[in-house]
Design a protein around this motif. Structure first.
Motif, PDB file in Angstrom:
ATOM      1  N   THR A  25      -5.812 -12.261 -18.820  1.00  0.00           N
ATOM      2  CA  THR A  25      -5.316 -13.594 -18.480  1.00  0.00           C
ATOM      3  C   THR A  25      -6.441 -14.589 -18.220  1.00  0.00           C
ATOM      4  N   ASN A  26      -7.643 -14.091 -17.973  1.00  0.00           N
ATOM      5  CA  ASN A  26      -8.780 -14.960 -17.660  1.00  0.00           C
ATOM      6  C   ASN A  26      -9.813 -14.862 -18.780  1.00  0.00           C
ATOM      7  N   PRO A  27      -9.963 -15.909 -19.606  1.00  0.00           N
ATOM      8  CA  PRO A  27     -10.926 -15.845 -20.711  1.00  0.00           C
ATOM      9  C   PRO A  27     -12.369 -15.707 -20.242  1.00  0.00           C
ATOM     10  N   ARG A  28     -12.658 -16.146 -19.029  1.00  0.00           N
ATOM     11  CA  ARG A  28     -14.023 -16.002 -18.515  1.00  0.00           C
ATOM     12  C   ARG A  28     -14.376 -14.529 -18.328  1.00  0.00           C
ATOM     13  N   LEU A  29     -13.388 -13.727 -17.916  1.00  0.00           N
ATOM     14  CA  LEU A  29     -13.638 -12.294 -17.757  1.00  0.00           C
ATOM     15  C   LEU A  29     -13.728 -11.593 -19.113  1.00  0.00           C
ATOM     16  N   THR A  30     -12.927 -12.056 -20.072  1.00  0.00           N
ATOM     17  CA  THR A  30     -13.038 -11.518 -21.426  1.00  0.00           C
ATOM     18  C   THR A  30     -14.420 -11.803 -21.991  1.00  0.00           C
ATOM     19  N   SER A  31     -14.904 -13.013 -21.770  1.00  0.00           N
ATOM     20  CA  SER A  31     -16.247 -13.383 -22.208  1.00  0.00           C
ATOM     21  C   SER A  31     -17.294 -12.496 -21.549  1.00  0.00           C
ATOM     22  N   LEU A  32     -17.132 -12.219 -20.270  1.00  0.00           N
ATOM     23  CA  LEU A  32     -18.070 -11.369 -19.539  1.00  0.00           C
ATOM     24  C   LEU A  32     -18.068  -9.953 -20.114  1.00  0.00           C
ATOM     25  N   ASP A  33     -16.889  -9.442 -20.454  1.00  0.00           N
ATOM     26  CA  ASP A  33     -16.779  -8.093 -21.017  1.00  0.00           C
ATOM     27  C   ASP A  33     -17.474  -7.984 -22.367  1.00  0.00           C
ATOM     28  N   GLY A  39     -17.813 -17.759 -20.183  1.00  0.00           N
ATOM     29  CA  GLY A  39     -17.715 -19.058 -20.836  1.00  0.00           C
ATOM     30  C   GLY A  39     -18.415 -19.178 -22.160  1.00  0.00           C
ATOM     31  N   VAL A  40     -18.497 -18.088 -22.942  1.00  0.00           N
ATOM     32  CA  VAL A  40     -19.131 -18.190 -24.260  1.00  0.00           C
ATOM     33  C   VAL A  40     -18.224 -18.970 -25.210  1.00  0.00           C
ATOM     34  N   CYS A  41     -18.816 -19.940 -25.875  1.00  0.00           N
ATOM     35  CA  CYS A  41     -18.097 -20.823 -26.802  1.00  0.00           C
ATOM     36  C   CYS A  41     -18.227 -20.268 -28.218  1.00  0.00           C
ATOM     37  N   LEU A  42     -17.081 -20.077 -28.894  1.00  0.00           N
ATOM     38  CA  LEU A  42     -17.097 -19.562 -30.267  1.00  0.00           C
ATOM     39  C   LEU A  42     -16.542 -20.606 -31.226  1.00  0.00           C
ATOM     40  N   ASN A  43     -17.357 -21.000 -32.177  1.00  0.00           N
ATOM     41  CA  ASN A  43     -16.917 -21.895 -33.238  1.00  0.00           C
ATOM     42  C   ASN A  43     -16.143 -21.083 -34.279  1.00  0.00           C
ATOM     43  N   GLN A  44     -15.091 -21.659 -34.852  1.00  0.00           N
ATOM     44  CA  GLN A  44     -14.286 -20.922 -35.818  1.00  0.00           C
ATOM     45  C   GLN A  44     -15.041 -20.656 -37.123  1.00  0.00           C
ATOM     46  N   CYS A  45     -15.959 -21.538 -37.514  1.00  0.00           N
ATOM     47  CA  CYS A  45     -16.607 -21.433 -38.821  1.00  0.00           C
ATOM     48  C   CYS A  45     -17.954 -20.719 -38.775  1.00  0.00           C
ATOM     49  N   LEU A  46     -18.813 -21.113 -37.844  1.00  0.00           N
ATOM     50  CA  LEU A  46     -20.146 -20.513 -37.700  1.00  0.00           C
ATOM     51  C   LEU A  46     -20.341 -20.092 -36.239  1.00  0.00           C
ATOM     52  N   PRO A  47     -19.756 -18.961 -35.826  1.00  0.00           N
ATOM     53  CA  PRO A  47     -19.815 -18.561 -34.414  1.00  0.00           C
ATOM     54  C   PRO A  47     -21.143 -17.919 -34.032  1.00  0.00           C
ATOM     55  N   LEU A  48     -21.432 -17.965 -32.752  1.00  0.00           N
ATOM     56  CA  LEU A  48     -22.544 -17.226 -32.158  1.00  0.00           C
ATOM     57  C   LEU A  48     -22.099 -15.797 -31.825  1.00  0.00           C
ATOM     58  N   GLU A  49     -23.046 -15.012 -31.316  1.00  0.00           N
ATOM     59  CA  GLU A  49     -22.751 -13.709 -30.687  1.00  0.00           C
ATOM     60  C   GLU A  49     -22.128 -12.684 -31.637  1.00  0.00           C
ATOM     61  N   VAL A  50     -22.399 -12.785 -32.936  1.00  0.00           N
ATOM     62  CA  VAL A  50     -21.781 -11.861 -33.880  1.00  0.00           C
ATOM     63  C   VAL A  50     -22.251 -10.428 -33.650  1.00  0.00           C
ATOM     64  N   ASN A  51     -23.484 -10.250 -33.195  1.00  0.00           N
ATOM     65  CA  ASN A  51     -23.961  -8.895 -32.887  1.00  0.00           C
ATOM     66  C   ASN A  51     -23.104  -8.243 -31.811  1.00  0.00           C
ATOM     67  N   ASN A  52     -22.773  -8.988 -30.766  1.00  0.00           N
ATOM     68  CA  ASN A  52     -21.950  -8.436 -29.683  1.00  0.00           C
ATOM     69  C   ASN A  52     -20.520  -8.166 -30.156  1.00  0.00           C
ATOM     70  N   ILE A  53     -19.973  -9.059 -30.972  1.00  0.00           N
ATOM     71  CA  ILE A  53     -18.624  -8.836 -31.499  1.00  0.00           C
ATOM     72  C   ILE A  53     -18.608  -7.585 -32.371  1.00  0.00           C
ATOM     73  N   ALA A  54     -19.655  -7.395 -33.175  1.00  0.00           N
ATOM     74  CA  ALA A  54     -19.754  -6.205 -34.022  1.00  0.00           C
ATOM     75  C   ALA A  54     -19.815  -4.936 -33.174  1.00  0.00           C
ATOM     76  N   MET A  55     -20.583  -4.968 -32.108  1.00  0.00           N
ATOM     77  CA  MET A  55     -20.730  -3.790 -31.259  1.00  0.00           C
ATOM     78  C   MET A  55     -19.401  -3.389 -30.618  1.00  0.00           C
ATOM     79  N   HIS A  56     -18.627  -4.365 -30.157  1.00  0.00           N
ATOM     80  CA  HIS A  56     -17.364  -4.075 -29.478  1.00  0.00           C
ATOM     81  C   HIS A  56     -16.223  -3.772 -30.443  1.00  0.00           C
ATOM     82  N   SER A  57     -16.326  -4.263 -31.668  1.00  0.00           N
ATOM     83  CA  SER A  57     -15.226  -4.091 -32.623  1.00  0.00           C
ATOM     84  C   SER A  57     -15.426  -2.911 -33.566  1.00  0.00           C
ATOM     85  N   ASN A  58     -16.636  -2.343 -33.558  1.00  0.00           N
ATOM     86  CA  ASN A  58     -16.974  -1.220 -34.445  1.00  0.00           C
ATOM     87  C   ASN A  58     -17.017  -1.622 -35.926  1.00  0.00           C
ATOM     88  N   TYR A  59     -17.282  -2.899 -36.179  1.00  0.00           N
ATOM     89  CA  TYR A  59     -17.514  -3.368 -37.543  1.00  0.00           C
ATOM     90  C   TYR A  59     -18.999  -3.720 -37.685  1.00  0.00           C
TER      91      TYR A  59
END
Length: 204
Positions: A25-33, A39-59
């Motif tokens: 329910t709290n996006p700030r905690l999701t961002s922390l996880d 408060g990480v900001c993700l752009n729909q077209c050219l997002p940051l933090e792709v390494n972290n998303i890859a690590m958590h998603s197994n892609y």
């Protein structure tokens, strides 16, 4: 145990869907996880933090960059694409903004995202929720390349990890032929670039 990323889904949408499916329910905690900070900001077209998303998603990060961002298109036309790639893998918005020449990428401001009513209805029927399609977010695009209907705009908090919503009263409206042609052209070159093919465009 992350869900599968959907075809043409943005990384912002994928994180929003995980946020929803896991009952957060709290996006700030999701961002922390996911990113180790709030408060990480993700752009729909050219997002940051792709390494972290890859690590958590197994892609693999390379797969996410090529299939779920507009980096392939940017690499096809930009001179210094390696700096953009590194910026997207990392977490420095100003570095990505400077490398890409898109100042908005360095600021966590509210931005508009777009939905195709027909795609939305099909996604809900297929997986239970709608999601943000990458192809719909191309700047200036007003039409779905698959269904030829007008895209609906929504103001979305890039730090809020929100899924798209549409009311039952919002029906699909057909777009003018020029917009349909443009949408199909954008989709074709995006798919071509994502497959690793060079794009030869005459300079004007």
């Amino acid at each position: 145990n992350p869900p599968r990323i959907q075809n043409d889904e943005t990384l912002y949408s994928y994180l929003a869907r995980c946020h929803f499916l896991w009952g957060q329910t709290n996006p700030r905690l999701t961002s922390l996880d996911w990113f180790g900070r709030k408060g990480v900001c993700l752009n729909q077209c050219l997002p940051l933090e792709v390494n972290n998303i890859a690590m958590h998603s197994n892609y693999p990060a390379a797969y996410l960059l090529s299939k779920h961002t507009f980096l392939p298109l940017f690499e096809a036309f930009a001179g210094d694409s390696s700096s953009v790639r590194q910026g997207m893998l990392g977490n420095h918005g100003k570095a990505l903004a400077n490398a890409s020449g898109v100042p908005q990428l360095s600021r966590a401001e509210l931005m508009y995202s777009k939905i195709c009513p027909i795609c939305f209805a099909m996604d809900v029927e297929k997986i239970g929720v709608g999601y943000w399609h990458l192809m719909h977010q191309f700047p200036g695009l007003k039409c779905c390349h698959l269904h030829g209907c007008c895209l609906v705009e929504r103001k979305v908090n890039p730090r809020g990890y929100e899924l798209p919503e549409l009311s039952m009263s919002e029906k699909a409206r057909q777009s003018p032929e020029m917009q349909k042609t443009f949408a199909k052209y954008v989709a074709s070159i995006s798919i071509w670039a994502a497959a690793g093919h060079p794009i030869d465009v005459p300079l004007v």
